[in-house]
Enzyme design. Structure first.
Site, PDB file in Angstrom:
ATOM      1  N   LYS A 111     -65.854 -11.424  15.335  1.00  0.00           N
ATOM      2  CA  LYS A 111     -65.754 -10.089  14.726  1.00  0.00           C
ATOM      3  C   LYS A 111     -65.334  -9.059  15.766  1.00  0.00           C
ATOM      4  O   LYS A 111     -64.565  -8.136  15.472  1.00  0.00           O
ATOM      5  CB  LYS A 111     -67.102  -9.666  14.111  1.00  0.00           C
ATOM      6  CG  LYS A 111     -67.423 -10.379  12.834  1.00  0.00           C
ATOM      7  CD  LYS A 111     -66.575  -9.866  11.681  1.00  0.00           C
ATOM      8  CE  LYS A 111     -66.890 -10.627  10.409  1.00  0.00           C
ATOM      9  NZ  LYS A 111     -65.866 -10.519   9.388  1.00  0.00           N
ATOM     10  N   LYS A 194     -59.173 -23.037   7.383  1.00  0.00           N
ATOM     11  CA  LYS A 194     -60.085 -22.565   6.347  1.00  0.00           C
ATOM     12  C   LYS A 194     -59.420 -21.643   5.321  1.00  0.00           C
ATOM     13  O   LYS A 194     -58.625 -20.782   5.684  1.00  0.00           O
ATOM     14  CB  LYS A 194     -61.209 -21.807   7.053  1.00  0.00           C
ATOM     15  CG  LYS A 194     -62.369 -21.447   6.179  1.00  0.00           C
ATOM     16  CD  LYS A 194     -63.392 -20.647   6.959  1.00  0.00           C
ATOM     17  CE  LYS A 194     -63.817 -19.461   6.145  1.00  0.00           C
ATOM     18  NZ  LYS A 194     -64.762 -18.576   6.795  1.00  0.00           N
ATOM     19  N   LYS A 197     -60.577 -14.952   2.719  1.00  0.00           N
ATOM     20  CA  LYS A 197     -60.018 -13.713   2.160  1.00  0.00           C
ATOM     21  C   LYS A 197     -59.137 -13.012   3.173  1.00  0.00           C
ATOM     22  O   LYS A 197     -58.191 -12.336   2.823  1.00  0.00           O
ATOM     23  CB  LYS A 197     -61.161 -12.756   1.798  1.00  0.00           C
ATOM     24  CG  LYS A 197     -61.968 -13.182   0.617  1.00  0.00           C
ATOM     25  CD  LYS A 197     -63.255 -12.350   0.531  1.00  0.00           C
ATOM     26  CE  LYS A 197     -64.332 -13.134  -0.198  1.00  0.00           C
ATOM     27  NZ  LYS A 197     -65.680 -12.718   0.100  1.00  0.00           N
TER      28      LYS A 197
HETATM   29  P1  TYM Z   1     -69.039 -15.165   2.455  1.00  0.00           P
HETATM   30  O1  TYM Z   1     -69.128 -14.030   1.509  1.00  0.00           O
HETATM   31  O2  TYM Z   1     -68.052 -15.092   3.560  1.00  0.00           O
HETATM   32  O3  TYM Z   1     -68.771 -16.508   1.690  1.00  0.00           O
HETATM   33  C1  TYM Z   1     -69.562 -16.877   0.588  1.00  0.00           C
HETATM   34  C2  TYM Z   1     -69.782 -18.370   0.542  1.00  0.00           C
HETATM   35  O4  TYM Z   1     -68.543 -19.049   0.444  1.00  0.00           O
HETATM   36  C3  TYM Z   1     -68.466 -20.038   1.464  1.00  0.00           C
HETATM   37  N1  TYM Z   1     -67.067 -20.207   1.899  1.00  0.00           N
HETATM   38  C4  TYM Z   1     -66.488 -21.391   2.060  1.00  0.00           C
HETATM   39  N2  TYM Z   1     -66.961 -22.644   1.890  1.00  0.00           N
HETATM   40  C5  TYM Z   1     -66.110 -23.662   2.114  1.00  0.00           C
HETATM   41  N3  TYM Z   1     -64.812 -23.480   2.493  1.00  0.00           N
HETATM   42  C6  TYM Z   1     -64.296 -22.249   2.668  1.00  0.00           C
HETATM   43  N4  TYM Z   1     -63.035 -22.091   3.007  1.00  0.00           N
HETATM   44  C7  TYM Z   1     -65.151 -21.129   2.459  1.00  0.00           C
HETATM   45  N5  TYM Z   1     -64.982 -19.787   2.546  1.00  0.00           N
HETATM   46  C8  TYM Z   1     -66.188 -19.235   2.206  1.00  0.00           C
HETATM   47  C9  TYM Z   1     -69.321 -19.511   2.593  1.00  0.00           C
HETATM   48  O5  TYM Z   1     -69.737 -20.554   3.451  1.00  0.00           O
HETATM   49  C10 TYM Z   1     -70.465 -18.898   1.828  1.00  0.00           C
HETATM   50  O6  TYM Z   1     -71.400 -19.883   1.463  1.00  0.00           O
HETATM   51  N6  TYM Z   1     -72.988 -14.335   5.304  1.00  0.00           N
HETATM   52  C11 TYM Z   1     -72.589 -14.871   4.037  1.00  0.00           C
HETATM   53  C12 TYM Z   1     -73.238 -14.186   2.849  1.00  0.00           C
HETATM   54  C13 TYM Z   1     -74.700 -14.149   2.929  1.00  0.00           C
HETATM   55  C14 TYM Z   1     -75.597 -15.243   2.751  1.00  0.00           C
HETATM   56  C15 TYM Z   1     -76.886 -14.718   2.923  1.00  0.00           C
HETATM   57  C16 TYM Z   1     -75.406 -16.597   2.461  1.00  0.00           C
HETATM   58  C17 TYM Z   1     -75.461 -13.052   3.187  1.00  0.00           C
HETATM   59  N7  TYM Z   1     -76.784 -13.395   3.193  1.00  0.00           N
HETATM   60  C18 TYM Z   1     -78.020 -15.538   2.804  1.00  0.00           C
HETATM   61  C19 TYM Z   1     -76.530 -17.400   2.348  1.00  0.00           C
HETATM   62  C20 TYM Z   1     -77.827 -16.874   2.525  1.00  0.00           C
HETATM   63  C21 TYM Z   1     -71.090 -14.700   3.931  1.00  0.00           C
HETATM   64  O7  TYM Z   1     -70.503 -13.848   4.557  1.00  0.00           O
HETATM   65  O8  TYM Z   1     -70.491 -15.473   3.048  1.00  0.00           O
END
Ligand code: TYM
Length: 331
Positions: A111, A194, A197
């Site tokens: 980041k 990967k 977004k």
């Molecule tokens: P975020 O919003 O970036 O992504 C949400 C979920 O999607 C999964 N993901 C993927 N899985 C497989 N392949 C990919 N290319 C891919 N892109 C995204 C992420 O692994 C995630 O599960 N920090 C977290 C959100 C969060 C959270 C939490 C998750 C906040 N608090 C507590 C679990 C528990 C995040 O930014 O995910």
């Protein structure tokens, strides 16, 4: 019954990575566990969304959760900022998290590289807030994609540290959970790895993309010059396409193209056409439901009101214990 918690940041529309990495498991787990799924809007503030955008992206994710099959009667579906107990637990946990370990986190370093003009303290303590989300319901399992594994390791460390410091095994140590146990990574279309977004236009297929957009993106996906020898190992971009094919196409289709690859008769154009058609067929019903849910304000309001009630009941019970363990007392 064991408890499951997970969330997604409302920073845009959900893509196939979010779906196959996380949401599909939410849907499966909701009937088997005590489940809490939320929209991580506090987390999204680390990238400073414009106030006029925040509400719309929350609406989008909520409609997408429902369209994918999350059922508010089976699980608790809520918005993170509707449960301010999360912020209080985050404050307590910040006293247990050391700046050094937060600075060493790979996602923080990334980041800092990605947004050097906005290295705010919320980015540094992002894993602490995530820990608060998870342990506020005393979760055992957290369905996430592979990229979140380091964050969960930190969550276990913080939970364990709390338990040690206050002398009780109050918090379970949360374990990651994927489709067949192991969390997965869904590849993007640009050959680099990967699906995400922020990885550039064309890398991600969104659940709400229409058929023409899906076709255009898939047909542009990176490949290579084609195999020249039988059973040649696949280059990363081609392996990525096969991974996507396995997620959305029938075993027969996958077998057909595997065979064509292995005997060097494969035509990538043909495979991409099939992949695009199978993705479109898969997402079409979800896309229709997204549109319907997105415009149903009464339903969205009701879902969040009920979700907030259930989530706060669970969170405030945890917080009362946490306050007691820390030593806050009434006079
Ligand atoms: P975020 O919003 O970036 O992504 C949400 C979920 O999607 C999964 N993901 C993927 N899985 C497989 N392949 C990919 N290319 C891919 N892109 C995204 C992420 O692994 C995630 O599960 N920090 C977290 C959100 C969060 C959270 C939490 C998750 C906040 N608090 C507590 C679990 C528990 C995040 O930014 O995910």
């Amino acid at each position: 019954m064991e408890t499951v918690v997970s969330g997604i940041r409302p920073t845009g529309r959900l893509h196939l990575g979010n779906y196959f990495g996380a949401v599909v498991n939410f849907v499966k787990l909701q009937s088997q566990y005590r489940c809490f799924f939320f929209i991580a809007d506090y987390h999204s503030l680390t990238t400073h969304p414009h106030p006029s955008d925040l509400h719309g992206t929350v609406r989008q994710v909520l409609a997408e959760y429902l369209a994918c099959g999350l059922d508010p009667n089976q699980c608790t579906l809520y918005r993170q900022s509707d449960v301010p107990e999360t912020a209080e637990l985050y404050l307590f946990l910040n006293m247990l998290a050391y700046v050094g370990e937060l600075e060493r986190s790979a996602s923080f370093k990334e980041k800092v590289r990605a947004q050097p003009d906005n290295v705010n303290a919320g980015l540094l303590t992002y894993p602490v807030l995530m820990t608060a989300d998870i342990i506020i319901h005393r979760a055992h399992k957290v369905p996430v994609g592979k990229d979140q594994i380091p964050h969960l390791e930190m969550a276990r460390n913080f939970a364990e540290r709390f338990n040690r410091m206050y002398g009780e095994n109050f918090f379970p140590l949360p374990q990651p959970l994927g489709t067949e146990g192991e969390p997965i990574k869904v590849p993007g279309l640009d050959g680099s790895g990967k699906m995400g977004k922020s990885e550039g236009e064309g890398n991600a297929i969104f659940l709400s993309d229409d058929e023409a957009t899906i076709q255009r993106k898939v047909m542009k996906a990176v490949t290579d010059a084609g195999p020249t020898q039988p059973h040649q190992p696949k280059s990363p971009p081609v392996a990525n396409l096969f991974t996507l094919l396995k997620l959305v196409s029938s075993p027969d289709t996958v077998h057909h193209f595997e065979q064509a690859y292995n005997n060097c008769t494969i035509r990538y154009g043909e495979m991409k056409k099939q992949l695009a058609a199978d993705i479109a067929a898969f997402t079409a019903p979800i896309r229709q439901r997204i549109d319907a849910f997105k415009n149903d304000d009464a339903l969205l309001r009701r879902v969040l009101e009920e979700g907030q009630k259930k989530a706060r009941a669970s969170a405030s019970a945890t917080l009362a214990e946490v306050r007691r363990l820390i030593g806050f007392r009434k006079f």
